[in-house]
Design a protein around this motif. Structure first.
Motif, PDB file in Angstrom:
ATOM      1  N   THR A 211      56.918  61.776 -30.736  1.00 40.20           N
ATOM      2  CA  THR A 211      55.564  62.258 -30.467  1.00 40.20           C
ATOM      3  C   THR A 211      55.177  62.122 -28.997  1.00 40.20           C
ATOM      4  O   THR A 211      54.127  62.615 -28.587  1.00 40.20           O
ATOM      5  CB  THR A 211      54.536  61.505 -31.320  1.00 40.20           C
ATOM      6  N   ALA A 212      55.991  61.439 -28.201  1.00 37.80           N
ATOM      7  CA  ALA A 212      55.710  61.283 -26.771  1.00 37.80           C
ATOM      8  C   ALA A 212      57.016  61.322 -26.003  1.00 37.80           C
ATOM      9  O   ALA A 212      58.093  61.045 -26.550  1.00 37.80           O
ATOM     10  CB  ALA A 212      54.979  59.971 -26.500  1.00 37.80           C
ATOM     11  N   ALA A 213      56.930  61.676 -24.731  1.00 42.44           N
ATOM     12  CA  ALA A 213      58.111  61.667 -23.874  1.00 42.44           C
ATOM     13  C   ALA A 213      58.511  60.230 -23.559  1.00 42.44           C
ATOM     14  O   ALA A 213      57.694  59.308 -23.632  1.00 42.44           O
ATOM     15  CB  ALA A 213      57.819  62.426 -22.578  1.00 42.44           C
ATOM     16  N   SER A 214      59.775  60.043 -23.226  1.00 48.87           N
ATOM     17  CA  SER A 214      60.255  58.720 -22.846  1.00 48.87           C
ATOM     18  C   SER A 214      59.440  58.203 -21.650  1.00 48.87           C
ATOM     19  O   SER A 214      59.247  58.920 -20.662  1.00 48.87           O
ATOM     20  CB  SER A 214      61.738  58.786 -22.484  1.00 48.87           C
ATOM     21  N   PHE A 215      58.967  56.966 -21.742  1.00 47.84           N
ATOM     22  CA  PHE A 215      58.113  56.395 -20.696  1.00 47.84           C
ATOM     23  C   PHE A 215      58.982  55.667 -19.676  1.00 47.84           C
ATOM     24  O   PHE A 215      58.994  54.445 -19.595  1.00 47.84           O
ATOM     25  CB  PHE A 215      57.086  55.461 -21.325  1.00 47.84           C
ATOM     26  N   ARG A 216      59.679  56.468 -18.875  1.00 53.62           N
ATOM     27  CA  ARG A 216      60.575  55.932 -17.852  1.00 53.62           C
ATOM     28  C   ARG A 216      59.790  55.623 -16.583  1.00 53.62           C
ATOM     29  O   ARG A 216      58.630  55.999 -16.437  1.00 53.62           O
ATOM     30  CB  ARG A 216      61.696  56.920 -17.572  1.00 53.62           C
ATOM     31  N   ARG A 217      60.440  54.939 -15.662  1.00 51.08           N
ATOM     32  CA  ARG A 217      59.778  54.481 -14.447  1.00 51.08           C
ATOM     33  C   ARG A 217      59.126  55.618 -13.664  1.00 51.08           C
ATOM     34  O   ARG A 217      58.116  55.401 -12.989  1.00 51.08           O
ATOM     35  CB  ARG A 217      60.775  53.726 -13.557  1.00 51.08           C
ATOM     36  N   THR A 218      59.652  56.818 -13.762  1.00 51.75           N
ATOM     37  CA  THR A 218      59.073  57.948 -13.050  1.00 51.75           C
ATOM     38  C   THR A 218      57.737  58.379 -13.649  1.00 51.75           C
ATOM     39  O   THR A 218      57.000  59.160 -13.035  1.00 51.75           O
ATOM     40  CB  THR A 218      60.032  59.146 -13.070  1.00 51.75           C
ATOM     41  N   ARG A 219      57.417  57.879 -14.853  1.00 50.36           N
ATOM     42  CA  ARG A 219      56.162  58.260 -15.514  1.00 50.36           C
ATOM     43  C   ARG A 219      55.161  57.107 -15.591  1.00 50.36           C
ATOM     44  O   ARG A 219      54.062  57.304 -16.116  1.00 50.36           O
ATOM     45  CB  ARG A 219      56.452  58.773 -16.931  1.00 50.36           C
ATOM     46  N   TRP A 220      55.512  55.926 -15.127  1.00 46.93           N
ATOM     47  CA  TRP A 220      54.624  54.780 -15.290  1.00 46.93           C
ATOM     48  C   TRP A 220      53.263  54.985 -14.640  1.00 46.93           C
ATOM     49  O   TRP A 220      52.270  54.436 -15.096  1.00 46.93           O
ATOM     50  CB  TRP A 220      55.288  53.518 -14.734  1.00 46.93           C
TER      51      TRP A 220
END
Length: 281
Positions: A211-220
């Motif tokens: 339901t959500a994109a992976s919350f990787r460091r580029t998205r923090w």
């Protein structure tokens, strides 16, 4: 700096979904029985703690337990932890990334001062080689040092429950914790494994829509993660999650979970017996 977290729908009270799922067709919950058994094992291994479900791979486990425990005092002990620290994601963080990560973790109740008190903090995730756990541990360890927190207290409060793909066991079976350097710094009871059918493990870890994109460091620090997604794959993931939560709230699933808890060694403890009684009501 403010905490930044991906949007997550309330699946216990899904009134805000409106007509979003009206035309979505999904398959049956083929994994339900295996997931119930896995959930019982995770509860049995949690040491009466607060459970943090790391990343997206354990979304279905979180949803199942959220539904089954919705009417118990354990409903407040289940915490989704949107975070990707797989592989190199947790290494060589910049100062800004580290500050944002700590801010996000603090908002989830995971600051060093919080880890020192209250119930044990239990991190749950699908595990292959354990890099996510190792990176998360390194972040918490360094944070505790920077704030001069009592690590000798924290190390007795944190636990890691790895959900592994079931294999035939032998003396030569590869076990991730035997190759994780941080494991030696914790009590033996701090790391536990729960096995899951390998095909279902792969479904959750490799193929399941989320339901959500992976919350990787580029998205923090990306404010757009706080907006709900409505693309076709997200709607399919959401429909499956809604169906799973609804199933978990039925007496049939709650009773099955209660029956399985009897097999756990920790059932001799008052906290697990009380939980079992709550599930039977």
């Amino acid at each position: 700096m403010e905490a930044n977290r991906p949007f997550r729908w309330d699946l216990i009270r899904p009134d805000n979904l409106g007509s979003l799922l009206d035309d979505v067709q999904i398959w049956e919950l083929f994994f339900l029985d295996d997931l119930i058994r896995c959930a019982a094992r995770v509860l049995g291994q949690c040491g009466n703690g607060e459970l943090y479900f790391v990343g997206r791979s354990v979304d279905s486990l979180f949803d199942l337990l959220s539904g089954a425990l919705a009417d118990t005092e354990w409903s407040s002990r289940l915490h989704p932890l949107p975070l990707s620290l797989f592989g190199s994601d947790g290494q060589a963080l910049t100062g800004g990334e580290l500050r944002q990560l700590r801010t996000n973790l603090a908002a989830d109740g995971l600051a060093p001062a919080e880890l020192m008190r209250g119930r044990p903090t239990v991190f749950v995730d699908l595990v292959h080689e354990g890099s996510t756990f190792e990176n998360l541990y390194a972040v918490l360890r360094r944070w505790a040092d920077d704030e001069r927190a009592q690590w000798d207290v924290i190390r007795r409060q944190v636990r890691f429950v790895g959900i592994t793909a079931r294999k035939k066991t032998s003396p030569n079976t590869w076990r991730w914790q035997q190759h994780a350097g941080f494991a030696a710094e914790l009590p033996a009871s701090a790391i536990r494994n729960v096995s899951l059918d390998a095909r279902i493990w792969s479904y959750f870890g490799d193929y399941q829509y989320k339901t959500a994109a992976s919350f990787r460091r580029t998205r923090w620090t990306d404010p757009e993660v706080a907006d709900p997604r409505r693309d076709e794959k997200t709607r399919m993931a959401l429909a499956e999650a809604v169906k799973l939560v609804a199933a978990a709230r039925t007496p049939k699933v709650r009773r099955r979970l209660a029956e399985l808890l009897v097999r756990e060694p920790a059932v001799s403890a008052r906290w697990l017996r009380d939980l079992q009684v709550s599930l039977r009501r």
